[in-house]
Design an enzyme around this catalytic site. Structure first.
Site, PDB file in Angstrom:
ATOM      1  N   SER A  85       0.615  -1.235  -0.027  1.00 18.16           N
ATOM      2  CA  SER A  85       0.193   0.131   0.123  1.00 18.16           C
ATOM      3  C   SER A  85       0.861   1.289  -0.035  1.00 18.16           C
ATOM      4  CB  SER A  85      -1.022   0.001   1.286  1.00 18.16           C
ATOM      5  OG  SER A  85      -1.949  -0.817   0.858  1.00 18.16           O
ATOM      6  N   LYS A  88      -0.142   3.476  -2.828  1.00  9.78           N
ATOM      7  CA  LYS A  88      -1.138   4.354  -2.732  1.00  9.78           C
ATOM      8  C   LYS A  88      -0.508   5.725  -3.276  1.00  9.78           C
ATOM      9  CE  LYS A  88      -4.549   1.351  -0.369  1.00  9.78           C
ATOM     10  NZ  LYS A  88      -4.037   0.316  -0.689  1.00  9.78           N
ATOM     11  N   TYR A 190     -10.310   2.594   5.606  1.00 13.22           N
ATOM     12  CA  TYR A 190      -9.282   1.896   4.889  1.00 13.22           C
ATOM     13  C   TYR A 190      -9.815   0.727   3.998  1.00 13.22           C
ATOM     14  CZ  TYR A 190      -4.455   0.795   3.424  1.00 13.22           C
ATOM     15  OH  TYR A 190      -3.210   0.594   2.708  1.00 13.22           O
TER      16      TYR A 190
END
Length: 420
Positions: A85, A88, A190
């Site tokens: 992640s 991101k 999330y």
């Protein structure tokens, strides 16, 4: 969760590719070296690589322990990690490049570019005992802002027991992982929001993410070791994919079998990149410098500033209880007070010995983490490679590393000798 590795692990420290005299380096870098070396020697983590940078260059680089608990292959400063992640932030920067070009705005409806996002449904009820559910139409459309800030209503199976247990009825399909958990803009959770951001990048640019990232971010910043598909020739540099043993992932750390492919078949905006601390350090340094590095500009200074501002208003970023063993429960710097910008968690409060308010951060599920502190002109990245996310010993290592950085630097980069 508190068990250590069986057997001793020898730490190998690599503090920079261009060493400086030990008499000069040791007093200032010792707190960082000692912190990371001690975490390995105690068996808290099998291996770790970390880097500190300011606006001008790398201040610290260290590698300790092993990259594979089976073979005991030493960790190296240029070891490659699956950063999950931490992808991101890259995806968010990519979309903001397109915003700068006037190809979309952050208040646009997502369905304008992705028609499948029209007519979204929200859970009205869900019975965990039977799996029965009732959906209703969303009260408002999802916007680009919602997708950038995790206020879209989209979650993950490990952040929502409802999504973990949800089984759609025959013939039903839902984009990006399921119905919404709440109306867009109402809460923060999330989830797969940044996958939506990645799809927007592809649709609006006409390029696949791998190609877009390479052309518009990685090549300008000279991030030569960051990609979704790792070349076979570099495969030996990949840190082994590892996890704690046991159903609850609370045992000793072991290598997972089989290991993931070096190629990601379907790159998404929410995860999948492999990288190194040096490459991610260049990414962070470009943001510390208002979107440019070594003469290459990827964003305008005002865009970088906008990404670091509260973009969710009064919505809170709460602690999350994990719904799956791949993650422990995880909290943030100041639960309920921290905010989210256009791609980053924003630290609200000053805690003793840690980053400044207004710092940007996030991490990856294999326990890779970064923070960017614009107020003090410092950024740090630390990479480990095992599940579960938010493992207590990984978090303790991250916390100790950050504190050691601010102890060593006095809060400003010039107090450490530069590693060129």
């Amino acid at each position: 969760m508190r068990r250590t590795l069986a057997g001793a692990i020898v730490a190998v420290a690599i503090s920079g590719a261009w060493p400086i005299p030990a008499a000069q380096a040791q007093p200032m870098t010792a707190p960082i070296d000692n912190t990371l070396r001690s975490a390995v020697e105690r068996g808290d983590v099998p291996g770790v690589v970390a880097l500190v940078t300011d606006r001008n260059g790398v201040l610290y680089r260290g590698a300790f322990g092993v990259a594979d608990v089976d073979t005991k292959r030493p960790m190296a400063a240029d070891s490659m990690f699956r950063i999950a992640s931490m992808t991101k932030a890259v995806t968010s920067v990519a979309l903001m490049q397109l915003v700068e070009q006037g190809k979309l705005t952050i208040e646009d409806r997502v369905e304008k570019y992705l028609p499948e996002m029209a007519g979204l449904k929200v859970f009205e009820t869900f019975d965990p005992a039977t799996g029965a559910y009732k959906l209703r139409p969303a009260s408002r459309p999802m916007t680009v802002r919602h997708a950038l800030t995790h206020t879209s209503g989209l979650g993950y199976g490990f952040t929502s027991a409802t999504l973990r247990d949800f089984k759609p009825k025959a013939g039903e399909t839902y984009p990006f992982g399921g119905p919404l958990l709440f109306d867009p803009g109402e809460q923060w959770i999330y989830g797969t929001s940044t996958d939506v951001v990645g799809r927007l990048v592809e649709t609006i640019s006409g390029q696949k993410l791998e190609e877009y990232f390479r052309q518009h971010i990685f090549e300008p910043l000279k991030m030569t070791d960051t990609s979704y598909t790792v070349p076979q020739a570099e495969g030996a540099r990949m840190v082994a994919d590892q996890r704690r043993a046991g159903e609850r992932m609370d045992g000793a750390i072991a290598v997972r079998s089989p290991q993931p492919s070096l190629a990601v078949a379907n790159p998404s905006g929410g995860g999948g990149l492999a990288s190194t601390v040096d490459d991610y350090g260049r990414f962070m340094r470009s943001l510390l410098n208002g979107g440019q590095l070594d003469g290459a500009r990827i964003l305008k200074p005002e865009t970088v500033a906008l990404m670091g501002q509260n973009a969710i208003g009064d919505v809170k970023v709460p602690a999350l209880n994990s719904a799956m063993p791949i993650s422990k429960d995880f909290t943030f710097i100041t639960d309920g007070r921290d905010k989210w910008g256009l791609g980053f968690l924003i630290t609200a409060d000053q805690l003793p010995g840690k980053r400044s308010p207004g710092s940007l951060s996030w991490g990856g599920i294999n326990n890779t983490f970064f923070w960017i502190d614009p107020a003090r002109g410092l950024a740090g990245v630390i990479m480990m490679q095992y599940l579960p996310f938010a493992d207590a010993k990984a978090l303790a290592t991250y916390d100790a590393f950050e504190r050691a950085v601010y102890q060593a630097t006095g809060g400003v980069g010039r107090h450490l000798p530069r590693r060129r």
